[in-house]
Design an enzyme around this catalytic site. Structure first.
Site, PDB file in Angstrom:
ATOM      1  N   GLU A 222      -0.651   4.989  -1.665  1.00 29.35           N
ATOM      2  CA  GLU A 222      -1.556   6.135  -1.761  1.00 29.35           C
ATOM      3  C   GLU A 222      -2.351   6.132  -0.666  1.00 29.35           C
ATOM      4  O   GLU A 222      -2.966   6.863   0.408  1.00 29.35           O
ATOM      5  CB  GLU A 222      -1.357   6.835  -2.721  1.00 29.35           C
ATOM      6  CG  GLU A 222      -0.172   7.306  -4.402  1.00 29.35           C
ATOM      7  CD  GLU A 222       0.975   7.770  -3.160  1.00 29.35           C
ATOM      8  OE1 GLU A 222      -0.007   9.252  -2.525  1.00 29.35           O
ATOM      9  OE2 GLU A 222       1.740   7.741  -3.476  1.00 29.35           O
TER      10      GLU A 222
ATOM     11  N   HIS B 115      -2.252   6.820   2.768  1.00 27.28           N
ATOM     12  CA  HIS B 115      -1.807   8.160   3.087  1.00 27.28           C
ATOM     13  C   HIS B 115      -3.207   9.401   3.090  1.00 27.28           C
ATOM     14  O   HIS B 115      -3.590   9.811   4.078  1.00 27.28           O
ATOM     15  CB  HIS B 115      -1.516   9.121   2.268  1.00 27.28           C
ATOM     16  CG  HIS B 115       0.364   9.198   1.695  1.00 27.28           C
ATOM     17  ND1 HIS B 115       1.291   8.944   2.979  1.00 27.28           N
ATOM     18  CD2 HIS B 115       0.903   8.028   0.719  1.00 27.28           C
ATOM     19  CE1 HIS B 115       2.698   8.881   2.385  1.00 27.28           C
ATOM     20  NE2 HIS B 115       2.240   8.682   0.973  1.00 27.28           N
TER      21      HIS B 115
ATOM     22  N   ASP C 193       5.186   8.430   4.623  1.00 26.54           N
ATOM     23  CA  ASP C 193       6.667   7.898   3.888  1.00 26.54           C
ATOM     24  C   ASP C 193       7.261   7.358   4.638  1.00 26.54           C
ATOM     25  O   ASP C 193       7.616   8.334   5.924  1.00 26.54           O
ATOM     26  CB  ASP C 193       6.890   8.753   2.878  1.00 26.54           C
ATOM     27  CG  ASP C 193       5.920   9.317   1.450  1.00 26.54           C
ATOM     28  OD1 ASP C 193       5.209   8.486   1.276  1.00 26.54           O
ATOM     29  OD2 ASP C 193       5.863  10.121   0.690  1.00 26.54           O
TER      30      ASP C 193
END
Length: 827
Positions: A156, A159, A166
């Site tokens: 995460e 991101h 992804d």
């Protein structure tokens, strides 16, 4: 300072529905300033704090090795709700807040699972908004499903910090290669596994071989890739971080550029490691080659405090022209509205006025009842004289706080000034040391740049306001608590103004939906004489001039407070100018959530960057949500205005094309390219749900750690519990009609040439071309591009869908798709 008439309101917002001011810095090789905040609705549980520490500590080591010893987590703050029990080790926050946290710990809205995810809606390489972990994820046993929590955090973090995506695709788990073979969508291709169909009931799952569709050449719809538990592949963390062998990101060497995943779509088929290495973090950063493992992270436990605010209002002589005096009255009226309608009950508020000398008007007073508010309102400035000493005003504001035995750390200063003081920078160090958040309201286009630096260095809101009363009110309406408690926050339903001729009407409808209705105010303002007022509630009850209260010290505003809760439905208003000359008349409606259990629909707006240079486009994003779920099917209109008053309206779309990353995720986006001049541009968004078209959607499956269905161990498939499903009638819940108004980030443009402005923006890239069989034809479809990126209509654009009468058995679907992608883009 000369006043220009056409100044616009510019506002920088704060969270979930705002411009997020992360404090993360990479100093050397260690990340400092990471804020993890627990939502105030989460029940007290000390295990959450311990599990969070364990996750970050594990993640730091994973990150260190995944980045080839370039980075680790060094200093992390955990923000604890005010409702939790106080402890000696809990410190007072400074600039940290729930709304601006990098990681939030909160229950999922409704019952839609515990998947960790990152709110990410920018382009490739752009930072995300926040990471969301649920208490169940942190406390539960989910090792087989997601893998170690530390590896999930790194997934995460990639991101959030580096803007990668992804490498799996739940909507297209397989694809046909150029060699006409079927491959699982993954990175790297070295990850081994089997392809099976899982048919699960409440207690068990039947496992079947995947069948191939003879027409498409693809596996049947429910076929899934199930990985081998024991692997040799080291990549990739952005595909399946749960595998023990996976400890790296996909590099240029190991990347799978053919996989139909979001990383390839958004980053032009570049690997995640290429994007990470191109980030501002790693461009010029050397690795710690001589260090085997990083030092453990240092944690600070912070506990949210009661909200403390000091208004610091300019009354200097630079405000003394007729126009400025009018503005001064408007700013006092807006400040009054802020105290009555916006400040949360229980907050502590003080006030300072200043010219060349600062004066404490009110010490901290807790806003519990109307009398406390009126004590401050009586001392609002009514005239303007003297010089300007902004630092003097700030220091007096700090004094208001400290002499009440309070800490300036975490307190808020609302500074309203024209910025005509060239000595602001002399108190920058004192401001930094105070730990206070400075929100600035700049009056006029000549406001000093140093004024904005006060907000930037402290994470406060930046507002530039014109003389328009609506703009003042909008500015103050944005300055809400950042604690994450939506039940307390004011919500703006309407902000509308017009210049009316004699006997001309301004009519409209304000929708009060069932999620709001407490503390509801209708405020009407005018420039010369009060208009004729007609207001009707959904049950037919009428309100007229006599029902509204006017100010004794400022007879340019009338206010009506509706008894709680306000009737749900359409409120019809009609305002008529009774003055023989044109009159500026405006209406503002604010309210709060009706219940702490049912969260209100919230709208926020964010611009991709605060400064830009022609001909680079800006991207405008508006998020519409209820809790953590997206609201779909609404009209979202952005209103952008220059300092000279040139206005542009831009409809924002959630269609997964152009500037919009993902379709139906509640993020409405567009490129903004209509530049008129250099300088500040303001941004405001109007959200409307009409004719029962709004609906509550599911969270996007993107930017989240994969829920692994199971593993192959020693030739045997061992399944995890099925992912919690959602019933068909829960997939998209219909919502009632509603209104929302929100104001967003200002941005500053430079390099805009004089008119005529050249056309420098090409048609946008087609990103959603699809090919599918229909009988013995192949249907190609895509979202049409614009002439300027996603605006207008490109000349020579082909129809949205068209047919080719070719025998489908002669062509591989993927080859056909690839063959026509280039030609479709070029026509």
């Amino acid at each position: 300072m000369e006043w220009f008439l056409n100044v616009v309101l510019v506002l920088v917002m704060g969270l979930l529905l705002v411009v997020k001011g992360s404090m993360i810095q990479l100093n050397g090789n260690g990340y400092d300033g990471i804020v993890i905040a627990i939502n105030p609705s989460v029940l007290e549980d000390e295990k959450l704090i311990q599990k969070t520490k364990e996750m970050v500590t594990e993640a730091s080591t994973v990150l260190f090795h995944a980045t080839n010893k370039r980075a680790y987590f060094r200093n992390v703050s955990i923000l604890i709700p005010m409702t939790w029990t106080s402890k000696p080790e809990y410190l007072i926050p400074k600039l940290e807040s729930y709304e601006q946290a990098d990681v939030i710990v909160a229950d999922p809205y409704l019952k839609y699972g515990n998947d960790p995810y990152t709110l990410q809606y920018g382009q490739c390489g752009e930072k995300g908004r926040y990471i969301h972990f649920t208490p169940n994820f942190l406390l539960g046993d989910n090792l087989n499903i997601y893998g170690p929590r530390g590896k999930v955090f790194v997934h995460e973090w990639a991101h959030l910090r580096w803007g990668v995506f992804d490498e799996y695709n739940l909507d297209q788990p397989f694809y046909i290669t150029r060699q006409n073979t079927i491959e699982a969508t993954r990175c790297s291709r070295n990850i081994a596994g089997v392809n099976r169909v899982l048919k699960c009931s409440n207690k068990s799952c039947a496992i079947k071989m995947c069948k191939t569709n003879r027409k498409t050449g693809m596996y049947e719809a429910k076929c899934q890739f199930i990985p081998e538990k024991s692997q040799s592949a080291k990549a990739s963390i952005m595909f399946m971080q749960s595998l023990d062998s996976v400890v790296e990101f996909c590099t240029k060497k190991t990347h799978n550029p053919d996989a139909p995943n979001l990383q390839n779509k958004m980053c032009n088929h570049r690997s995640t490691w290429e994007i990470i290495m191109a980030s501002e973090d790693f461009r010029n950063l050397s690795s710690m080659r001589r260090t085997h493992s990083p030092p453990p992270p240092m944690f600070s436990l912070l506990k949210t405090q009661e909200r403390i605010i000091c208004l610091v209002l300019d009354k200097s002589g630079s405000m003394s022209t007729v126009r400025k005096l009018f503005i001064s009255l408007n700013s006092s009226q807006a400040a009054k509205l802020y105290l009555i309608q916006i400040v949360e009950k229980g907050s502590w508020v003080g006030m300072v006025t200043f010219d060349n000398v600062a004066k404490i008007q009110n010490n901290l007073t807790q806003i519990i009842h109307e009398n406390a508010t009126q004590e401050i309102i009586r001392n609002l400035p009514k005239n303007a004289d003297g010089g300007t000493s902004i630092c003097g005003g700030l220091k007096a504001g700090f004094q208001v706080i400290t002499q009440s035995s309070r800490s300036t750390s975490g307190s808020e200063i609302v500074l309203l000034t024209d910025g005509e003081d060239h000595d602001i920078s002399t108190c920058f160090n004192e401001v930094k040391q105070s730990g206070a958040v400075i929100h600035t309201v700049a009056l006029g286009p000549d406001a000093a740049k140093e004024l904005e630096k006060l907000s930037i260095m402290t994470g406060g809101y930046k507002v530039t306001s014109s003389a328009n009363m609506n703009n003042f009110i909008d500015a103050f309406s944005r300055m809400k608590s950042r604690s994450g408690n939506l039940f307390q926050q004011a919500i703006q339903l309407e902000s509308k103004g017009s210049t009316l001729k004699f006997k001309e009407w301004m009519n409209g409808t304000v929708v009060v939906d069932s999620t709001v209705g407490n503390d509801t105010f209708f405020v009407i303002t005018w420039t010369q004489s009060i208009p004729k007022i007609y207001l009707q509630d959904p049950k037919g009850k009428e309100y007229h001039n006599a029902d509204f209260s006017t100010d004794k010290d400022n007879n340019k505003a009338a206010r009506l407070q509706i008894p709680d809760p306000a009737e749900t439905g359409n409120w019809i208003y009609k305002l008529r100018n009774e003055n023989n000359s044109p009159e500026d008349i405006a209406l503002t409606v604010t309210t709060r959530a009706k219940s702490p259990v049912v969260l209100p629909v919230i709208a926020t707006v964010h611009v991709s960057q605060s400064t830009g240079h022609f001909p680079n486009p800006m991207t405008i994003y508006a998020q519409v949500s209820q809790g953590f779920l997206p609201v779909l099917g609404v009209d979202v209109m952005a209103i952008i205005e220059t300092e000279s008053g040139l206005q542009e309206t831009l409809e924002l779309w959630d269609n997964g094309a152009g500037a919009d990353t993902i379709k139906n995720d509640g993020i409405y986006s567009r490129y903004f390219t209509s530049y008129h001049e250099n300088g500040r541009y303001s941004l405001k968004v109007r959200v409307q749900a009409r004719n029962k078209t709004a609906r509550l959607g599911m969270r996007s499956q993107q930017s989240r750690a994969m829920y692994v269905p199971g593993y192959v161990e020693h030739g045997e498939i061992k399944l995890n519990p099925p992912r919690p499903g959602v019933k068909n009638n829960e997939m998209e819940v219909k919502l009632e009609d509603f209104n929302r108004i929100t104001t967003g980030d200002s941005f500053v443009m430079s390099g805009v040439p004089s008119k005529p402005i050249p056309d420098k923006f090409p048609p946008g890239k087609i990103t959603d071309l699809e090919a599918r069989f229909q009988a013995n034809h192949i249907l190609l479809s895509w979202t049409a591009t614009g002439n300027d990126l996603d605006k207008g209509k490109a000349s020579g654009t082909l129809p949205l869908s068209f047919y080719f009468s070719l025998p489908s058995q002669l062509l591989s679907p993927l080859l056909f798709h690839t063959q026509f992608l280039s030609s479709a883009s070029s026509k």
